[in-house]
Design a protein around this motif. Structure first.
Motif, PDB file in Angstrom:
ATOM      1  N   HIS A 142      -7.209  -8.415   3.013  1.00  0.00           N
ATOM      2  CA  HIS A 142      -5.851  -8.307   2.441  1.00  0.00           C
ATOM      3  C   HIS A 142      -4.855  -9.232   3.142  1.00  0.00           C
ATOM      4  CE1 HIS A 142      -6.769  -5.022  -0.237  1.00  0.00           C
ATOM      5  NE2 HIS A 142      -7.364  -4.380   0.746  1.00  0.00           N
ATOM      6  N   GLY A 180      -4.270  -1.603  10.567  1.00  0.00           N
ATOM      7  CA  GLY A 180      -4.361  -1.461   9.106  1.00  0.00           C
ATOM      8  C   GLY A 180      -5.075  -0.161   8.764  1.00  0.00           C
ATOM      9  N   CYS A 192     -11.679  -3.018   6.628  1.00  0.00           N
ATOM     10  CA  CYS A 192     -11.290  -3.417   5.265  1.00  0.00           C
ATOM     11  C   CYS A 192      -9.826  -3.842   5.202  1.00  0.00           C
ATOM     12  CB  CYS A 192     -11.585  -2.289   4.270  1.00  0.00           C
ATOM     13  SG  CYS A 192     -13.339  -1.934   4.137  1.00  0.00           S
ATOM     14  N   SER A 205       1.925   4.956   3.956  1.00  0.00           N
ATOM     15  CA  SER A 205       0.543   5.305   4.331  1.00  0.00           C
ATOM     16  C   SER A 205       0.534   6.002   5.690  1.00  0.00           C
ATOM     17  CB  SER A 205      -0.336   4.057   4.387  1.00  0.00           C
ATOM     18  OG  SER A 205      -0.402   3.450   3.123  1.00  0.00           O
ATOM     19  N   PHE A 235      -4.378 -13.100  13.237  1.00  0.00           N
ATOM     20  CA  PHE A 235      -4.602 -11.651  13.107  1.00  0.00           C
ATOM     21  C   PHE A 235      -5.669 -11.202  14.117  1.00  0.00           C
ATOM     22  CE2 PHE A 235      -6.642  -7.913  11.353  1.00  0.00           C
ATOM     23  CZ  PHE A 235      -5.607  -7.177  10.798  1.00  0.00           C
ATOM     24  N   PHE A 287       0.818  -1.213   0.000  1.00  0.00           N
ATOM     25  CA  PHE A 287       0.000   0.000   0.000  1.00  0.00           C
ATOM     26  C   PHE A 287       0.858   1.272   0.000  1.00  0.00           C
ATOM     27  CE2 PHE A 287      -3.517  -2.761   0.614  1.00  0.00           C
ATOM     28  CZ  PHE A 287      -4.639  -2.040   0.231  1.00  0.00           C
ATOM     29  N   ASP A 334      -0.056   0.178  10.825  1.00  0.00           N
ATOM     30  CA  ASP A 334      -0.152  -0.374   9.465  1.00  0.00           C
ATOM     31  C   ASP A 334       1.217  -0.913   9.078  1.00  0.00           C
ATOM     32  OD1 ASP A 334      -2.459   0.309   7.079  1.00  0.00           O
ATOM     33  OD2 ASP A 334      -0.500  -0.416   6.386  1.00  0.00           O
ATOM     34  N   VAL A 335       1.213  -1.830   8.118  1.00  0.00           N
ATOM     35  CA  VAL A 335       2.483  -2.320   7.585  1.00  0.00           C
ATOM     36  C   VAL A 335       3.081  -1.341   6.581  1.00  0.00           C
ATOM     37  CG1 VAL A 335       2.181  -4.811   7.886  1.00  0.00           C
ATOM     38  CG2 VAL A 335       1.193  -3.687   5.894  1.00  0.00           C
ATOM     39  N   GLY A 356      -4.122   2.440   7.221  1.00  0.00           N
ATOM     40  CA  GLY A 356      -3.836   3.075   5.942  1.00  0.00           C
ATOM     41  C   GLY A 356      -3.484   4.541   6.117  1.00  0.00           C
ATOM     42  N   ASP A 384       2.788  -5.022  12.067  1.00  0.00           N
ATOM     43  CA  ASP A 384       2.023  -6.052  11.370  1.00  0.00           C
ATOM     44  C   ASP A 384       0.862  -6.500  12.245  1.00  0.00           C
ATOM     45  OD1 ASP A 384       1.170  -8.459  10.130  1.00  0.00           O
ATOM     46  OD2 ASP A 384       3.114  -8.576   9.145  1.00  0.00           O
ATOM     47  N   TYR A 410      -4.576   6.931  -2.871  1.00  0.00           N
ATOM     48  CA  TYR A 410      -5.544   6.013  -2.247  1.00  0.00           C
ATOM     49  C   TYR A 410      -6.993   6.462  -2.493  1.00  0.00           C
ATOM     50  CZ  TYR A 410      -7.911   3.207   1.308  1.00  0.00           C
ATOM     51  OH  TYR A 410      -8.769   2.346   1.945  1.00  0.00           O
TER      52      TYR A 410
HETATM   53  C1  LIG Z   1      -7.983  -1.166   1.984  1.00  0.00           C
HETATM   54  S1  LIG Z   1      -6.805  -0.473   3.081  1.00  0.00           S
HETATM   55  C2  LIG Z   1      -7.873   0.059   4.394  1.00  0.00           C
HETATM   56  C3  LIG Z   1      -7.298   1.228   5.127  1.00  0.00           C
HETATM   57  C4  LIG Z   1      -8.205   1.785   6.239  1.00  0.00           C
HETATM   58  N1  LIG Z   1      -8.453   0.801   7.271  1.00  0.00           N
HETATM   59  C5  LIG Z   1      -9.511   2.267   5.654  1.00  0.00           C
HETATM   60  O1  LIG Z   1     -10.537   1.639   5.898  1.00  0.00           O
HETATM   61  O2  LIG Z   1      -9.484   3.281   4.949  1.00  0.00           O
HETATM   62  C6  LIG Z   1      -6.030  -1.892   3.808  1.00  0.00           C
HETATM   63  C7  LIG Z   1      -4.851  -1.530   4.714  1.00  0.00           C
HETATM   64  O3  LIG Z   1      -4.474  -2.681   5.454  1.00  0.00           O
HETATM   65  C8  LIG Z   1      -3.066  -2.689   5.560  1.00  0.00           C
HETATM   66  N2  LIG Z   1      -2.648  -4.054   5.889  1.00  0.00           N
HETATM   67  C9  LIG Z   1      -2.720  -5.164   5.111  1.00  0.00           C
HETATM   68  N3  LIG Z   1      -2.242  -6.232   5.771  1.00  0.00           N
HETATM   69  C10 LIG Z   1      -1.885  -5.800   7.013  1.00  0.00           C
HETATM   70  C11 LIG Z   1      -1.329  -6.437   8.164  1.00  0.00           C
HETATM   71  N4  LIG Z   1      -1.039  -7.735   8.185  1.00  0.00           N
HETATM   72  N5  LIG Z   1      -1.095  -5.677   9.256  1.00  0.00           N
HETATM   73  C12 LIG Z   1      -1.363  -4.350   9.253  1.00  0.00           C
HETATM   74  N6  LIG Z   1      -1.879  -3.691   8.188  1.00  0.00           N
HETATM   75  C13 LIG Z   1      -2.141  -4.408   7.082  1.00  0.00           C
HETATM   76  C14 LIG Z   1      -2.593  -2.177   4.228  1.00  0.00           C
HETATM   77  O4  LIG Z   1      -1.250  -1.735   4.257  1.00  0.00           O
HETATM   78  C15 LIG Z   1      -3.599  -1.066   3.963  1.00  0.00           C
HETATM   79  O5  LIG Z   1      -3.165   0.175   4.461  1.00  0.00           O
END
Ligand SMILES: C[S@@+](CC[C@H](N)C(=O)[O-])C[C@H]1O[C@@H](n2cnc3c(N)ncnc32)[C@H](O)[C@@H]1O
Length: 227
Positions: free
Chosen positions: A122, A57, A118, A83, A131, A5, A78-79, A59, A100, A12
């Motif tokens: 992913h 996560g 959301c 972002s 998780f 991301f 977030d990872v 973002g 993570d 985004y």
């Molecule tokens: C579709 S975006 C959603 C962002 C925010 N939560 C929103 O609703 O606007 C998904 C986010 O999840 C993060 N992500 C994916 N896998 C992850 C993990 N294992 N740990 C933390 N963040 C993660 C991605 O980097 C990304 O920023």
């Protein structure tokens, strides 16, 4: 860590807007519906006490201006470092930590709410249990673990996901699966509600959504359990 991301730090919102353009609705409409639901959930669960919240996560932190009035403290993780850099710039009231979702940068029982919006779709399905279990780990007993996800049974949601470039890896999960993950993580009083059924935030629409929340109709759903 998967920092894919990072590439969407600046674009985004544009990518989300393009993928939902067919609906005629703005990204802000979807964000407001989630914040409205969370406001009601927190009021029912915590009363007048504003909870502290870890957004897993998070973002670029687009939801955070709407969460700020609902919480006493807001930490996003977030990872994607890029972002988070954008989130820090836009939301100076919140704290951001890179990390993570399966190994959250937070102590055991250190927040009232762990939220992931959301994000689970992913995460590789084999990692879903760890998780959600890690989200529960960081929540104080009696607090809430909350997942907001796309409803895979809604055709509009399917179309938006198909059109969204950063959803190419998405594995959607339904509300039943989300509730099972929460229960498996040890949460109690697990529930879910579908949201975003009607294309308006008018009071009649919100009332209709509440009455039909158990049917898998709305574009997204909220699943939650007590830690
Ligand atoms: C579709 S975006 C959603 C962002 C925010 N939560 C929103 O609703 O606007 C998904 C986010 O999840 C993060 N992500 C994916 N896998 C992850 C993990 N294992 N740990 C933390 N963040 C993660 C991605 O980097 C990304 O920023």
């Amino acid at each position: 860590m998967n920092a894919s991301f990072d590439a969407y730090r600046e674009s985004y919102e544009d990518e989300v807007a393009r993928s939902i353009a067919f609906s005629g609705l703005s990204h802000d409409f979807f964000l407001a519906a989630k914040a409205d639901f969370l406001a009601g959930l927190f009021a029912r669960h915590f009363g007048e006490r504003a909870p502290d919240l870890l957004d897993v996560g998070c973002g670029v932190g687009r939801l955070h201006p709407l969460l700020q009035p609902l919480v006493s403290r807001l930490v996003g993780t977030d990872v994607s470092a890029q972002s988070l850099a954008r989130a820090r710039q836009d939301n100076p009231f919140a704290e951001y930590r890179e990390g993570d979702g399966g190994a959250l940068p937070a102590e055991d029982a250190s927040v009232d709410v762990a939220l992931a919006t959301c994000v689970v779709h992913h995460v590789p399905p084999a990692c879903w249990p760890s998780f959600v279990a890690d989200m529960r780990r960081v929540v104080r007993p009696g607090g809430l673990v909350v997942l907001i996800e796309h409803n895979p049974l809604n055709p509009g949601t399917r179309l938006a996901v198909a059109r969204c470039p950063f959803d190419h890896d998405a594995v959607l999960l339904g509300a039943r699966r989300a509730r099972a993950l929460l229960a498996q993580a040890g949460c109690t009083a697990v529930e879910s509600a579908h949201i975003l059924l009607a294309p308006t935030a008018a009071p009649w629409a919100r009332g209709l959504e509440r009455r039909l929340a158990q049917l898998p109709l709305g574009a997204q759903y909220v699943a939650w359990g007590r830690a």
